[in-house]
Design a protein around this motif. Structure first.
Motif, short mmCIF file in Angstrom:
data_model
loop_
_atom_site.label_atom_id
_atom_site.label_comp_id
_atom_site.label_asym_id
_atom_site.label_seq_id
_atom_site.Cartn_x
_atom_site.Cartn_y
_atom_site.Cartn_z
N PRO A 109 0.82 -1.22 0.00
CA PRO A 109 0.00 0.00 0.00
C PRO A 109 0.86 1.27 0.00
CG PRO A 109 0.25 -0.78 2.22
CD PRO A 109 1.00 -1.76 1.34
N THR A 110 0.17 2.41 -0.06
CA THR A 110 0.79 3.71 0.20
C THR A 110 0.26 4.20 1.55
OG1 THR A 110 1.00 4.28 -2.13
CG2 THR A 110 0.98 6.10 -0.56
N ILE A 111 1.17 4.49 2.48
CA ILE A 111 0.79 4.88 3.84
C ILE A 111 1.37 6.26 4.15
CG2 ILE A 111 0.96 4.31 6.29
CD1 ILE A 111 1.33 1.36 5.42
N VAL A 157 6.23 -0.16 -2.05
CA VAL A 157 5.49 0.36 -0.91
C VAL A 157 5.97 1.78 -0.66
CG1 VAL A 157 4.98 0.08 1.53
CG2 VAL A 157 5.34 -1.92 0.09
N LYS A 158 5.03 2.69 -0.46
CA LYS A 158 5.40 4.09 -0.24
C LYS A 158 4.91 4.51 1.14
CE LYS A 158 5.11 5.14 -5.16
NZ LYS A 158 4.43 5.96 -6.22
N CYS A 186 12.11 2.30 0.70
CA CYS A 186 11.40 3.35 -0.03
C CYS A 186 10.42 4.09 0.86
CB CYS A 186 10.66 2.75 -1.22
SG CYS A 186 9.87 3.98 -2.25
N GLY A 187 10.92 4.98 1.67
CA GLY A 187 10.05 5.76 2.52
C GLY A 187 10.82 6.92 3.10
N ILE A 203 13.25 3.02 8.23
CA ILE A 203 12.90 3.56 6.92
C ILE A 203 14.00 4.50 6.45
CG2 ILE A 203 11.22 4.96 5.65
CD1 ILE A 203 9.10 3.96 7.54
N LEU A 204 14.51 4.24 5.25
CA LEU A 204 15.57 5.05 4.69
C LEU A 204 15.06 5.85 3.50
CD1 LEU A 204 18.45 2.42 4.69
CD2 LEU A 204 17.88 4.06 6.48
N CYS A 205 15.48 7.13 3.38
CA CYS A 205 15.10 7.93 2.23
C CYS A 205 15.94 7.50 1.03
CB CYS A 205 15.31 9.41 2.50
SG CYS A 205 14.27 10.00 3.84
#
Length: 205
Positions: A109-111, A157-158, A186-187, A203-205
């Protein structure tokens, strides 16, 4: 099981200004506001004050606001929600997830979690051989191996955690607090307080 709704499955759901003061306890996915969501949703200004706990032999997920989201290609927006209640996930034979806002996600999903706050104590008690995720805001994914080992999954996943704060204590069976396990590619976490303990999945940019 949820303090307001156990399950939501239709697109376009909007939940605004709901509050739960009762204790929520069951097996599986448990949330102070909603237990499990199988569709896109927008949730704003919701608050949980009740204790939330889950246990069992299957995968267990507990959170102050939403226990589990599990749909590919859907958008989940959680905005200015607050958890004040204690959250506990107990499972001696399988994976456990516990968080102040969202316990676990499945599929891709996108959260977007924006300006949310956790004030409650969060605890996981799981088997040593199983996965355990604990966090003030966002717990972790079911499909953890795909994120760790398969580079092709990057970007599917975003996740954005923006302007969130965790003031709650985090406890796992060893007695210490561990809120960053593994790596997710990917976040982003932006403008947050106590960002290390916001997500059980680093979470890594």
């Amino acid at each position: 099981t949820g303090g307001i709704s156990g399950y939501l499955g239709g697109d376009g759901c909007v939940i605004i200004g709901c509050k739960n003061y009762g204790t929520v306890s069951s097996k599986g996915a448990i949330g102070g506001i909603v237990g499990k969501i199988h569709s896109g949703i927008e949730m704003r200004y919701c608050e949980n004050y009740g204790a939330v706990s889950t246990s069992g032999t299957g995968e267990s997920s507990a959170a102050g606001i939403i226990g589990c989201v599990r749909t590919t290609d859907k958008v989940y927006n959680v905005i200015e929600c607050t958890n004040y209640g204690t959250v506990t996930s107990t499972n001696k034979s399988n994976n456990s997830f516990a968080a102040g806002i969202l316990g676990v996600w499945k599929n891709y999903p996108t959260i977007n979690i924006t300006r949310c706050v956790n004030e409650g104590a969060i605890a996981v008690d799981n088997a040593e051989s199983a996965w355990g995720y604990i966090a003030g805001i966002l717990g972790g994914p079911i499909h953890q191996n795909k994120f760790e080992n398969d580079a092709d999954q990057s970007g599917t996943v975003k996740i954005t955690i923006n302007g969130c704060t965790n003031n709650g204590t985090l406890t796992r069976p060893s007695g210490g607090a561990d809120c960053a396990v593994g790596t997710y590619r990917c976040g982003e976490i932006a403008s947050c307080s106590d960002r290390v303990c916001l997500s059980g999945w680093r979470i890594l940019c």
